[in-house]
Design a protein around this motif. Sequence first.
Motif, short mmCIF file in Angstrom:
data_model
loop_
_atom_site.label_atom_id
_atom_site.label_comp_id
_atom_site.label_asym_id
_atom_site.label_seq_id
_atom_site.Cartn_x
_atom_site.Cartn_y
_atom_site.Cartn_z
N ALA A 42 -3.62 0.93 -4.19
CA ALA A 42 -4.50 0.70 -2.88
C ALA A 42 -5.19 1.88 -2.34
O ALA A 42 -6.02 2.08 -1.51
CB ALA A 42 -3.66 0.22 -1.78
N LEU A 43 -4.62 3.10 -3.14
CA LEU A 43 -5.09 4.47 -2.54
C LEU A 43 -6.34 4.95 -3.65
O LEU A 43 -6.82 5.99 -3.30
CB LEU A 43 -4.07 5.50 -2.22
CG LEU A 43 -2.99 5.02 -1.38
CD1 LEU A 43 -1.78 6.12 -1.25
CD2 LEU A 43 -3.46 4.67 0.04
N ASP A 44 -6.35 4.05 -4.59
CA ASP A 44 -7.17 4.72 -5.72
C ASP A 44 -8.73 5.15 -5.24
O ASP A 44 -9.43 5.94 -5.92
CB ASP A 44 -7.42 3.68 -6.83
CG ASP A 44 -6.12 3.69 -7.53
OD1 ASP A 44 -5.12 4.60 -7.42
OD2 ASP A 44 -6.05 2.60 -8.51
N GLN A 45 -9.23 4.50 -4.16
CA GLN A 45 -10.54 4.69 -3.88
C GLN A 45 -10.62 5.81 -2.75
O GLN A 45 -11.91 5.77 -2.25
CB GLN A 45 -11.12 3.30 -3.15
CG GLN A 45 -11.21 2.17 -4.37
CD GLN A 45 -11.94 2.56 -5.70
OE1 GLN A 45 -13.14 3.10 -5.64
NE2 GLN A 45 -11.41 2.36 -6.72
N LEU A 46 -9.95 6.16 -2.20
CA LEU A 46 -10.01 7.26 -1.23
C LEU A 46 -10.12 8.52 -1.65
O LEU A 46 -10.14 8.99 -2.81
CB LEU A 46 -8.33 7.37 -0.53
CG LEU A 46 -7.89 6.04 0.22
CD1 LEU A 46 -6.50 6.33 1.01
CD2 LEU A 46 -8.93 5.65 1.31
N ALA B 101 10.87 8.10 6.54
CA ALA B 101 10.98 7.48 5.17
C ALA B 101 10.15 6.37 5.00
O ALA B 101 9.89 5.87 4.01
CB ALA B 101 12.69 6.91 5.21
N GLN B 102 10.14 5.42 6.26
CA GLN B 102 9.25 3.97 6.06
C GLN B 102 7.89 4.35 5.95
O GLN B 102 7.08 3.97 5.23
CB GLN B 102 9.46 3.34 7.36
CG GLN B 102 9.02 4.08 8.79
CD GLN B 102 9.92 3.48 10.01
OE1 GLN B 102 10.27 4.16 10.57
NE2 GLN B 102 9.62 2.01 10.11
N VAL B 103 7.44 5.62 6.49
CA VAL B 103 5.98 5.98 6.16
C VAL B 103 5.79 6.41 4.60
O VAL B 103 4.98 6.02 4.07
CB VAL B 103 5.50 7.08 7.13
CG1 VAL B 103 4.17 7.75 6.66
CG2 VAL B 103 5.40 6.87 8.53
N TRP B 104 6.77 7.22 4.29
CA TRP B 104 6.79 7.69 2.82
C TRP B 104 6.95 6.58 1.89
O TRP B 104 6.26 6.30 0.78
CB TRP B 104 8.11 8.64 2.50
CG TRP B 104 7.87 9.10 1.36
CD1 TRP B 104 8.89 8.60 0.10
CD2 TRP B 104 7.17 10.02 0.50
NE1 TRP B 104 8.52 9.44 -1.05
CE2 TRP B 104 7.46 10.19 -0.89
CE3 TRP B 104 6.11 10.84 1.14
CZ2 TRP B 104 6.99 10.90 -1.69
CZ3 TRP B 104 5.49 11.48 0.16
CH2 TRP B 104 5.69 11.73 -1.22
N ALA B 105 7.73 5.53 2.21
CA ALA B 105 7.84 4.15 1.43
C ALA B 105 6.26 3.48 1.43
O ALA B 105 6.07 2.91 0.33
CB ALA B 105 8.78 3.39 2.01
N ALA B 106 5.55 3.42 2.61
CA ALA B 106 4.31 2.91 2.48
C ALA B 106 3.27 3.66 1.65
O ALA B 106 2.63 2.99 0.87
CB ALA B 106 3.85 2.61 4.16
N PHE B 107 3.34 4.87 1.57
CA PHE B 107 2.51 5.69 0.85
C PHE B 107 2.70 5.50 -0.55
O PHE B 107 1.79 5.25 -1.41
CB PHE B 107 2.81 7.26 1.06
CG PHE B 107 1.90 7.92 0.16
CD1 PHE B 107 0.84 8.25 0.18
CD2 PHE B 107 3.07 9.03 -0.67
CE1 PHE B 107 0.20 9.06 -0.78
CE2 PHE B 107 2.15 9.77 -1.60
CZ PHE B 107 0.91 9.65 -1.75
N ILE B 108 4.06 5.57 -1.06
CA ILE B 108 4.39 5.20 -2.36
C ILE B 108 3.79 3.77 -2.65
O ILE B 108 3.47 3.57 -4.06
CB ILE B 108 6.08 5.35 -2.40
CG1 ILE B 108 6.36 6.94 -2.47
CG2 ILE B 108 6.34 4.96 -3.90
CD1 ILE B 108 5.63 8.11 -3.43
N GLY B 109 4.27 2.96 -2.07
CA GLY B 109 3.84 1.42 -2.40
C GLY B 109 2.17 1.44 -2.38
O GLY B 109 1.80 0.72 -3.31
N GLY B 110 1.49 2.02 -1.65
CA GLY B 110 0.00 2.34 -1.82
C GLY B 110 -0.30 2.74 -2.99
O GLY B 110 -1.29 2.40 -3.62
N ALA C 173 1.47 3.06 -5.94
CA ALA C 173 1.81 1.92 -6.93
C ALA C 173 0.92 0.70 -7.12
O ALA C 173 0.80 0.64 -8.29
CB ALA C 173 3.29 1.43 -6.69
N THR C 174 0.62 0.33 -6.00
CA THR C 174 -0.62 -0.67 -6.10
C THR C 174 -1.93 -0.52 -6.32
O THR C 174 -2.59 -1.40 -6.59
CB THR C 174 -0.24 -1.79 -5.07
OG1 THR C 174 -0.79 -1.00 -3.72
CG2 THR C 174 1.08 -2.34 -4.52
#
Length: 92
Positions: free
Chosen positions: A88-92, A74-83, A85-86
């Motif tokens: 942070a993953l748009d450039q991947l 769950a903590q890995v999923w939360a970090a992904f969702i946070g990325g 939402a912010t």
Amino acid sequence: MTSGTRHSQSRRPGAYLLTWQGVMKTVDLSGAAWFKSSRSNGQSACVEVAFVPGDRVATRDSKDQTSPVLIFPAQVWAAFIGGVATGALDQL
């Protein structure tokens, strides 16, 4: 970086073998309550998510519900969702 999650469907329907950091466990998904994002607008090209016992999140393809399931802590999923939402993953 942590090791990934690998799984395969076992011989029992709805049960998956979960490997995380070298430990194998069986995860029974037969009673999982799957849902899609409220932003999916009924489209079929979505990912479904279920919160499963053991503080894990399971994901699958909504078009093929018999396809392999990916299971994350769950903590890995939360970090992904946070990325997501912010942005942070748009450039991947």
